[in-house]
Design a protein around this motif. Structure first.
Motif, PDB file in Angstrom:
ATOM      1  N   VAL A  34       2.234   8.760  -5.121  1.00 28.07           N
ATOM      2  CA  VAL A  34       1.357   8.614  -3.953  1.00 28.07           C
ATOM      3  C   VAL A  34       2.188   8.450  -2.680  1.00 28.07           C
ATOM      4  CG1 VAL A  34      -0.436   7.209  -2.859  1.00 28.07           C
ATOM      5  CG2 VAL A  34      -0.529   7.653  -5.313  1.00 28.07           C
TER       6      VAL A  34
ATOM      7  N   HIS B 195       0.182   4.309   0.528  1.00 26.43           N
ATOM      8  CA  HIS B 195      -0.105   5.201   1.655  1.00 26.43           C
ATOM      9  C   HIS B 195       0.611   4.721   2.916  1.00 26.43           C
ATOM     10  CE1 HIS B 195      -3.531   5.938  -1.108  1.00 26.43           C
ATOM     11  NE2 HIS B 195      -3.363   7.179  -0.717  1.00 26.43           N
TER      12      HIS B 195
ATOM     13  N   ASP C  68       0.846  -1.191   0.000  1.00 28.90           N
ATOM     14  CA  ASP C  68       0.000   0.000   0.000  1.00 28.90           C
ATOM     15  C   ASP C  68       0.883   1.243   0.000  1.00 28.90           C
ATOM     16  OD1 ASP C  68      -1.606   2.219   0.725  1.00 28.90           O
ATOM     17  OD2 ASP C  68      -3.031   0.925   1.772  1.00 28.90           O
TER      18      ASP C  68
ATOM     19  N   SER D 231       2.110  10.934   0.432  1.00 28.76           N
ATOM     20  CA  SER D 231       1.744  10.412   1.749  1.00 28.76           C
ATOM     21  C   SER D 231       2.837  10.638   2.779  1.00 28.76           C
ATOM     22  CB  SER D 231       1.440   8.902   1.654  1.00 28.76           C
ATOM     23  OG  SER D 231       0.351   8.656   0.789  1.00 28.76           O
TER      24      SER D 231
END
Length: 244
Positions: A135, A105, A103, A139
């Motif tokens: 991303v 994030h 992931d 993040s």
């Protein structure tokens, strides 16, 4: 070339002197955008202005906060380079090894915490793991510009090499001892497993010991980035007490 989006990530890329081709700013954007423009001009970076819709198309999302930078590809460290970096820093080496975080994030949040606690770097596998993506950069709030990230072909081999450099390898695992009763000072690498499966069997077998967070509630586990963050701050707490 790659894209970085968001005000903090772009600002940190400028501070870190990342090679930046250009910065595109949404027309009418205000606030901290002015600071970004000033910093970019000081470095001679090309600034472009475009409609917000154009930035939406560049990012495939609307979460760019009115600024997008076109930058050089992220420069991953080799393991020997990471160890050389650790040896040039104050204090004992403190590394985070991620066994299959997928992931973006979570990876971004972990890197942000790594920077916050003063850990020296992150090691990730080349396969079955997310790398440094836009991303992840967003993040991390730009922390990727300040945290060395090393990609390795094999996590087990990397752990063996870390041991040769004198690091103790601690796995975050539910079968471990409470981290609050474990010695987390000295040269150490903390191994965090994937979001769903945790640490793989071979990786766990090659760790020196395992630690866990006490779970007093009804839920038996925490998000990988949350659990990693709590453990990292416990390492920082113990190190601070030892040095004090």
């Amino acid at each position: 070339m790659e894209r970085i989006q968001g005000r903090n990530p772009v600002m940190e890329a400028i501070k870190a002197e990342r090679e930046i081709d250009s910065i595109t700013i949404a027309k009418g954007a205000e606030g901290s955008i002015k600071k970004i423009v000033g910093m970019a001009k000081d470095r001679g970076i090309l600034i472009k202005y475009a409609d917000k819709k154009k930035l939406d198309e560049m990012c495939e999302s609307t979460n760019h906060q009115g600024v997008v930078a076109i930058v050089s590809e992220y420069g991953y460290y080799e393991l020997d380079e990471l160890m050389e970096y650790c040896n040039n820093q104050e204090g004992s080496p403190f590394l985070i090894v991620l066994d299959g975080i997928t992931d973006p994030h979570n990876l971004g949040a972990i890197i942000r915490t790594v920077d916050a606690v003063g850990a020296h770097g992150v090691i990730i596998p080349k396969r079955r793991s997310v790398g440094i993506t836009p991303v992840v950069v967003k993040s991390s709030a730009g922390a990727v510009e300040h945290v060395p990230v090393c990609r390795v072909s094999n996590i087990v081999n990397a752990i063996k090499e870390l041991k040769e450099h004198g690091l103790w390898i601690a796995a975050l695992d539910m079968d471990g001892d409470s981290v609050y009763r474990s010695n987390m000072t000295g040269p150490i690498a903390l191994v965090l497993g994937s979001e769903g499966k945790g640490i793989s069997r071979l990786v766990k077998e090659n760790c020196d010991f395992a630690v866990k967070l006490p779970m007093e509630g009804k839920v038996s586990s925490l998000n990988a980035s949350v659990a990693g963050g709590v453990i990292m701050y416990e390492v920082l707490r113990q190190r601070t007490l030892k040095e004090g």
